[in-house]
Design a protein around this motif. Structure first.
Motif, PDB file in Angstrom:
ATOM      1  N   ALA A   1      25.595  16.459 -60.745  1.00 51.58           N
ATOM      2  CA  ALA A   1      26.742  15.790 -61.347  1.00 51.58           C
ATOM      3  C   ALA A   1      26.291  14.812 -62.398  1.00 51.58           C
ATOM      4  CB  ALA A   1      27.515  15.027 -60.280  1.00 51.58           C
ATOM      5  N   TRP A   2      25.415  13.915 -61.984  1.00 52.25           N
ATOM      6  CA  TRP A   2      24.955  12.914 -62.933  1.00 52.25           C
ATOM      7  C   TRP A   2      23.452  13.004 -63.051  1.00 52.25           C
ATOM      8  CZ3 TRP A   2      27.559   8.701 -59.531  1.00 52.25           C
ATOM      9  CH2 TRP A   2      28.939   8.974 -59.436  1.00 52.25           C
ATOM     10  N   PRO A   3      22.904  14.026 -63.676  1.00 52.43           N
ATOM     11  CA  PRO A   3      21.457  14.105 -63.834  1.00 52.43           C
ATOM     12  C   PRO A   3      20.997  13.119 -64.905  1.00 52.43           C
ATOM     13  CG  PRO A   3      22.493  15.920 -64.973  1.00 52.43           C
ATOM     14  CD  PRO A   3      23.588  15.156 -64.264  1.00 52.43           C
ATOM     15  N   GLY A   4      19.795  13.285 -65.396  1.00 54.35           N
ATOM     16  CA  GLY A   4      19.332  12.432 -66.482  1.00 54.35           C
ATOM     17  C   GLY A   4      18.603  11.219 -65.978  1.00 54.35           C
ATOM     18  N   ALA A   5      19.185  10.038 -66.165  1.00 52.64           N
ATOM     19  CA  ALA A   5      18.480   8.796 -65.861  1.00 52.64           C
ATOM     20  C   ALA A   5      18.466   8.445 -64.378  1.00 52.64           C
ATOM     21  CB  ALA A   5      19.112   7.653 -66.654  1.00 52.64           C
ATOM     22  N   TRP A   6      19.331   9.069 -63.579  1.00 51.41           N
ATOM     23  CA  TRP A   6      19.404   8.738 -62.153  1.00 51.41           C
ATOM     24  C   TRP A   6      18.542   9.686 -61.325  1.00 51.41           C
ATOM     25  CZ3 TRP A   6      23.536   7.994 -65.372  1.00 51.41           C
ATOM     26  CH2 TRP A   6      24.102   6.707 -65.371  1.00 51.41           C
ATOM     27  N   LEU A   7      17.851   9.127 -60.346  1.00 50.21           N
ATOM     28  CA  LEU A   7      17.058   9.922 -59.421  1.00 50.21           C
ATOM     29  C   LEU A   7      17.742   9.977 -58.065  1.00 50.21           C
ATOM     30  CD1 LEU A   7      14.914   9.064 -61.645  1.00 50.21           C
ATOM     31  CD2 LEU A   7      13.213   9.413 -59.846  1.00 50.21           C
TER      32      LEU A   7
ATOM     33  N   PHE B   1      16.100   4.239 -68.054  1.00 48.43           N
ATOM     34  CA  PHE B   1      15.538   5.405 -68.714  1.00 48.43           C
ATOM     35  C   PHE B   1      14.755   6.229 -67.708  1.00 48.43           C
ATOM     36  CE2 PHE B   1      16.244   2.670 -72.343  1.00 48.43           C
ATOM     37  CZ  PHE B   1      16.630   3.556 -73.347  1.00 48.43           C
ATOM     38  N   ALA B   2      14.777   7.551 -67.902  1.00 50.85           N
ATOM     39  CA  ALA B   2      13.984   8.464 -67.088  1.00 50.85           C
ATOM     40  C   ALA B   2      13.504   9.614 -67.966  1.00 50.85           C
ATOM     41  CB  ALA B   2      14.794   9.003 -65.911  1.00 50.85           C
TER      42      ALA B   2
ATOM     43  N   GLY C   1      20.957   6.054 -69.022  1.00 50.52           N
ATOM     44  CA  GLY C   1      22.219   5.981 -68.298  1.00 50.52           C
ATOM     45  C   GLY C   1      22.509   4.563 -67.868  1.00 50.52           C
ATOM     46  N   ARG C   2      23.783   4.269 -67.715  1.00 58.91           N
ATOM     47  CA  ARG C   2      24.183   2.941 -67.236  1.00 58.91           C
ATOM     48  C   ARG C   2      25.568   3.018 -66.619  1.00 58.91           C
ATOM     49  NH1 ARG C   2      25.805  -1.474 -71.602  1.00 58.91           N
ATOM     50  NH2 ARG C   2      26.790  -2.238 -69.679  1.00 58.91           N
ATOM     51  N   GLY C   3      25.825   2.101 -65.699  1.00 60.15           N
ATOM     52  CA  GLY C   3      27.158   1.978 -65.140  1.00 60.15           C
ATOM     53  C   GLY C   3      28.055   1.193 -66.071  1.00 60.15           C
ATOM     54  N   ILE C   4      29.346   1.447 -66.007  1.00 62.61           N
ATOM     55  CA  ILE C   4      30.309   0.755 -66.861  1.00 62.61           C
ATOM     56  C   ILE C   4      31.487   0.295 -66.006  1.00 62.61           C
ATOM     57  CG2 ILE C   4      29.690   1.986 -68.982  1.00 62.61           C
ATOM     58  CD1 ILE C   4      32.118   3.785 -68.514  1.00 62.61           C
TER      59      ILE C   4
END
Length: 220
Positions: free
Chosen positions: A17-23, A94-95, A120-123
């Protein structure tokens, strides 16, 4: 037709769902299966399927699979590893990601490699909390030129049953026009909290019509 049936079974039995910067946390997993259907100008139907999965192997290492198929005509399967680069708290994180796999056209197949950098960041919005993600990647398919990609994802995770999601993907291969696709969607979360249904539409540079996408996300 058998590949379509198999994909529908995957959607019904498993959960980017939310790949990228989150592990992923160690020992947890996430799976997303989707089907996108298009109606051609001559009335025929076309479709593509995808399967995405990731697993928290260690606190700072996520392993995964990214696969996509277009009506048995062409597609890819990629194994990847993601690791963190920097975490700036509320300012984002960052990842990096590296991957290797294969892609095919018909019965011919070639190796492919990928390197990606994600932010990525939360908003916080007037409608609740959410996230944004920006992913850049270089993808080398051994029989083609180097492909450059830039993707954007934004969504809300307000705790309501329904939340919006927007995904925009772009890519450029030297000697060809820019490719883009846009997918506005609605996420539905049942009371169980372990699954999320996603229903949306897709427009892209390769087609005049609009596709309908159905996906199921699951966490374990």
């Amino acid at each position: 037709m058998s590949r379509l049936v198999l994909t529908l079974l995957l959607i019904l039995t498993c959960g980017p769902a939310w790949p990228g910067a989150w592990l992923r946390e160690k020992g947890t997993a996430f799976t997303a299966a989707s089907l996108t259907a298009f109606r051609e100008a001559d009335g025929a139907h076309d479709y593509k399927t995808s399967l995405y999965s990731e697993w928290g192997a260690r606190p700072h290492l996520t392993l995964g699979l990214d696969a996509e198929e277009h009506r048995d005509l062409y597609g890819h399967a990629l194994l990847f590893a993601r690791f963190p680069l920097a975490d700036f708290g509320k300012s984002g994180r960052f990842a990096a990601e590296v991957g290797a796999g294969a892609h095919h056209r018909g019965l011919q197949a070639w190796a492919m490699y990928k390197a990606a950098l994600s932010y990525g960041r939360g908003i916080q919005t007037g409608w609740g909390g959410g996230w944004i993600a920006i992913d850049t990647a270089l993808e080398y398919r051994t029989h083609e030129a180097l492909i450059r990609k830039l993707d954007f994802t934004a969504g809300l995770s307000s705790g309501r049953r329904f939340d919006p999601l927007l995904q925009i993907e772009t890519s450029y291969t030297p000697g060809t026009p820019w490719y883009w696709s846009a997918r506005p969607s609605v996420m539905y979360r049942p009371k169980s909290g372990k699954t999320t249904w996603v229903l949306g539409f897709e427009r892209n540079a390769a087609r005049d019509g609009t596709g309908v996408k159905l996906a199921l996300w699951s966490t374990y």
